[in-house]
Design a protein around this motif. Sequence first.
Motif, mmCIF file in Angstrom:
data_model
loop_
_atom_site.group_PDB
_atom_site.id
_atom_site.type_symbol
_atom_site.label_atom_id
_atom_site.label_comp_id
_atom_site.label_asym_id
_atom_site.label_seq_id
_atom_site.Cartn_x
_atom_site.Cartn_y
_atom_site.Cartn_z
ATOM 1 N N GLN A 119 33.527 -6.993 5.134
ATOM 2 C CA GLN A 119 33.131 -5.282 5.199
ATOM 3 C C GLN A 119 31.741 -4.977 5.673
ATOM 4 O O GLN A 119 31.858 -3.649 5.848
ATOM 5 N N ARG A 120 30.769 -6.006 6.482
ATOM 6 C CA ARG A 120 30.167 -5.162 7.058
ATOM 7 C C ARG A 120 30.697 -4.194 8.040
ATOM 8 O O ARG A 120 30.164 -3.148 9.281
ATOM 9 N N GLN B 268 26.231 4.123 -8.794
ATOM 10 C CA GLN B 268 26.863 5.545 -8.413
ATOM 11 C C GLN B 268 27.920 5.371 -9.461
ATOM 12 O O GLN B 268 27.958 6.629 -10.389
ATOM 13 N N HIS C 50 23.606 1.184 11.617
ATOM 14 C CA HIS C 50 24.401 2.367 12.219
ATOM 15 C C HIS C 50 22.675 3.490 13.389
ATOM 16 O O HIS C 50 23.955 4.083 13.875
ATOM 17 N N ARG D 9 27.043 -4.231 -0.650
ATOM 18 C CA ARG D 9 26.602 -2.822 -1.024
ATOM 19 C C ARG D 9 26.371 -2.765 -2.467
ATOM 20 O O ARG D 9 26.567 -3.447 -3.409
ATOM 21 N N ILE E 137 23.220 8.906 -5.499
ATOM 22 C CA ILE E 137 22.202 8.015 -4.677
ATOM 23 C C ILE E 137 20.857 7.701 -4.811
ATOM 24 O O ILE E 137 19.741 8.279 -4.691
ATOM 25 N N LEU F 7 24.638 -2.487 2.181
ATOM 26 C CA LEU F 7 24.934 -2.422 3.195
ATOM 27 C C LEU F 7 26.072 -1.088 3.484
ATOM 28 O O LEU F 7 26.439 -1.896 5.209
ATOM 29 N N ASP F 8 25.548 -0.254 2.618
ATOM 30 C CA ASP F 8 26.373 0.630 3.158
ATOM 31 C C ASP F 8 24.989 1.206 4.470
ATOM 32 O O ASP F 8 25.016 1.948 5.421
ATOM 33 N N ILE G 101 32.037 -0.856 7.665
ATOM 34 C CA ILE G 101 30.936 -0.138 7.101
ATOM 35 C C ILE G 101 30.701 0.349 8.248
ATOM 36 O O ILE G 101 30.246 1.529 8.940
ATOM 37 N N ARG G 102 30.197 -0.284 10.073
ATOM 38 C CA ARG G 102 29.695 -0.374 10.569
ATOM 39 C C ARG G 102 30.236 0.860 11.980
ATOM 40 O O ARG G 102 30.419 1.219 12.497
ATOM 41 N N GLY H 271 30.661 3.991 9.438
ATOM 42 C CA GLY H 271 29.860 4.972 8.630
ATOM 43 C C GLY H 271 29.877 4.315 7.048
ATOM 44 O O GLY H 271 30.406 3.627 6.512
ATOM 45 N N PRO H 272 28.940 4.743 6.081
ATOM 46 C CA PRO H 272 28.387 4.983 4.693
ATOM 47 C C PRO H 272 29.427 4.464 3.888
ATOM 48 O O PRO H 272 30.706 5.769 4.671
ATOM 49 N N SER H 273 29.936 4.187 3.292
ATOM 50 C CA SER H 273 30.939 3.919 2.422
ATOM 51 C C SER H 273 30.396 5.253 1.468
ATOM 52 O O SER H 273 31.645 5.211 0.597
ATOM 53 N N VAL H 274 29.649 5.200 1.053
ATOM 54 C CA VAL H 274 29.121 6.914 0.537
ATOM 55 C C VAL H 274 29.346 8.273 0.869
ATOM 56 O O VAL H 274 28.619 8.289 1.927
ATOM 57 N N GLN H 275 28.903 9.231 0.350
ATOM 58 C CA GLN H 275 28.892 10.485 0.862
ATOM 59 C C GLN H 275 27.572 10.511 1.485
ATOM 60 O O GLN H 275 26.884 10.560 -0.150
ATOM 61 N N ILE H 276 26.573 10.755 2.356
ATOM 62 C CA ILE H 276 24.997 11.030 1.988
ATOM 63 C C ILE H 276 24.980 12.341 1.804
ATOM 64 O O ILE H 276 26.098 13.434 1.880
#
Lengths: 551, 105
Positions: B77-78, A433, A50, A427, A347, A418-419, B81-82, B85-90
């Motif tokens: 999946q890649r 998590q 990203h 991922r 994380i 992968l995130d 995610i692009r 954004g990330p699939s997790v909360q940063i």
Amino acid sequence: MYQYNNADHQLVAERVEQFSSQVQRRLNNELSEDEFKPLRLMNGLYLQLHAYMLRVAIPYGTLSSDQLRKLAVIAKRYDRGYGHFTTRQNIQFNWLELEDVPNVLAELTGVEMHAIQTSGNCIRNVTADPLAGVAADEIEDARVFAEIVRQWSTLHPEFSFLPRKFKIAVSAAENDRALLRSHDIALRLHHNDAGEAGFEVMAGGGQGRTPVLATTLREFLPQAGLLSYLEAVLRVYNQLGRRDNLYKARIKILVMEMGDPAFAAKVEEEWARIKDGALFLPEADIARIKADFAPPIYEGLDDTDPALVADLAKNQGFARWVRSNIDNHKQPGYGIATISLKSPNGIPGDVTAEQMEIIASIADQFSFGEIRVTQKQNLVLPNVRKCDLYAVWLKLDKMDLATANAGLLTDIVACPGLDFCNLANARSIPLAQRLSSRFRDLEEQHDIGKITLNISGCINACAQHHTANIGILGVDKKGTEHYQITLGGRADGGDAIGTIVGPAFPAEEVDGAVDIIISVYLNLRQDGETFIATVDRLGLEPFKEELYALA
Amino acid sequence: MTQIAITANRAREGSVVYLARAGIWSKNFSDALVIEGKDAADQLLAGALRDAASDAVIGPYSFPIKVNNDGITVLSQRENIRIHGPSVQIPSASAPATDKQHVSI
């Protein structure tokens, strides 16, 4: 801790100036990406999924509180308010804009930090036992030698374009906390029969798609030969290492192809030629660096603190934290406190700027202003008086930093996966998590006992899953994420590479698979037997039977 | 028929962009040009590589998509995610830096 001398200051300042100019030329389109890429990588700047990511070196995992505060400033001012501590004691910022990077690097120079040699085919930032200098089980402070190696390897002209990246780790402790045998070269300081301190030199270890445990090249290397011997190993590798195939370019492949004795003989031959030359390391030089790592002025304390005993009796949560997160200090009356960056559903390795600032102030108040970064992606307060542990725990607990799980099941090591990562197939973080949530019951975790669980999002194995008791590797199976499980890996001195239990599990089944593995262990363990001891005793069969019962 | 979109990273921010039309890149996947047929794909990818050569974007490549009545589906999946954004909360995620959505070259 080590303070930059004039040469260090000049070197990093000139590098920032040089890279600032390169970034400007890139922004002006005077440099193409092909031209710029090797330049940015030499300064630790990657392009991830990203955004640009900057990896900042934390030599041998030692940070001052001022340095941690500066990392917090960078996180807030230039990134998204957090940083990610890695499995090689570094920190990564995931959301930088290219035009800000020169400013970030300039800010880092103000606290004697940089991002040099955190990427590229060079000798990477040297790592060490994260508890060096304070651990009860060490013979000396390994950071002294890690710093000598850092100085020798920084911008070493002969080794700036090696066949592949090169990682060196140093320890002087009985227990291995630095994953020594997973390194290209590892140095273990120990005493010989004559009582002299010298190095066992290991070489040819590594994770990745071909996991290999380093072999011992030399049982005992006198300290004076440290740099000349390293130079000899690197020179043999640089000359003979393969450059025709990216996957066969690491030193481990060279050592395997030549065979240990032939490789060692070649190194000895080169070493004999250079050991008495310019790289001979005089005692006076070692003493000079030792002075930089002089221990703080400790108070003369009894090792048993009555206040601590009382606090342990009255607070079960605190007692549990002390049990798992405090290591023995060499100084009576002091403890080494691990700050877990593995809260339930958190994380692994991520720390907010606010948390960094609080940790820095706790370090100032209670730990001589020093913090360590561990290969397990945690932080450490290395010098806490036992009578202060309760106060430290209360402060950490308020910031969600006091999870009592160091060395336990949810002390999960996970790569960004992968995130974030351009190389990943699957991922890692969401699985970490889910597992940390599923096994959040600390009573249960303490009952399960010591165990390591590492999750890598691809075969590059940044999370070092090969040497975890439970290793999980993300793979792509026809476009969907699957996870391969290995059991029996260990990096605790009795090192072993884990064995694959069977076919990979789809993402939705892998949590349950870990559950099954833990259940099998709990059912079959003998009194006081750790997870890895049970796996070693019984082999994989009982686990496989349950994991694939319905297959 | 194969349907694809073309993506890259912007050189300045490193952020994900999609080819919206020849020479125009957008940060929004919804602007992505749906390309059908090998000839059209080859032609647009060649143009994207020229954009990379002129340094507006880095590493353009195509990826498969499926367009149906519900919109565009991305199988990888890649790539999802692009896009999202990330699939997790940063931690303490703040709003990304504002910038214009389109880059004209």
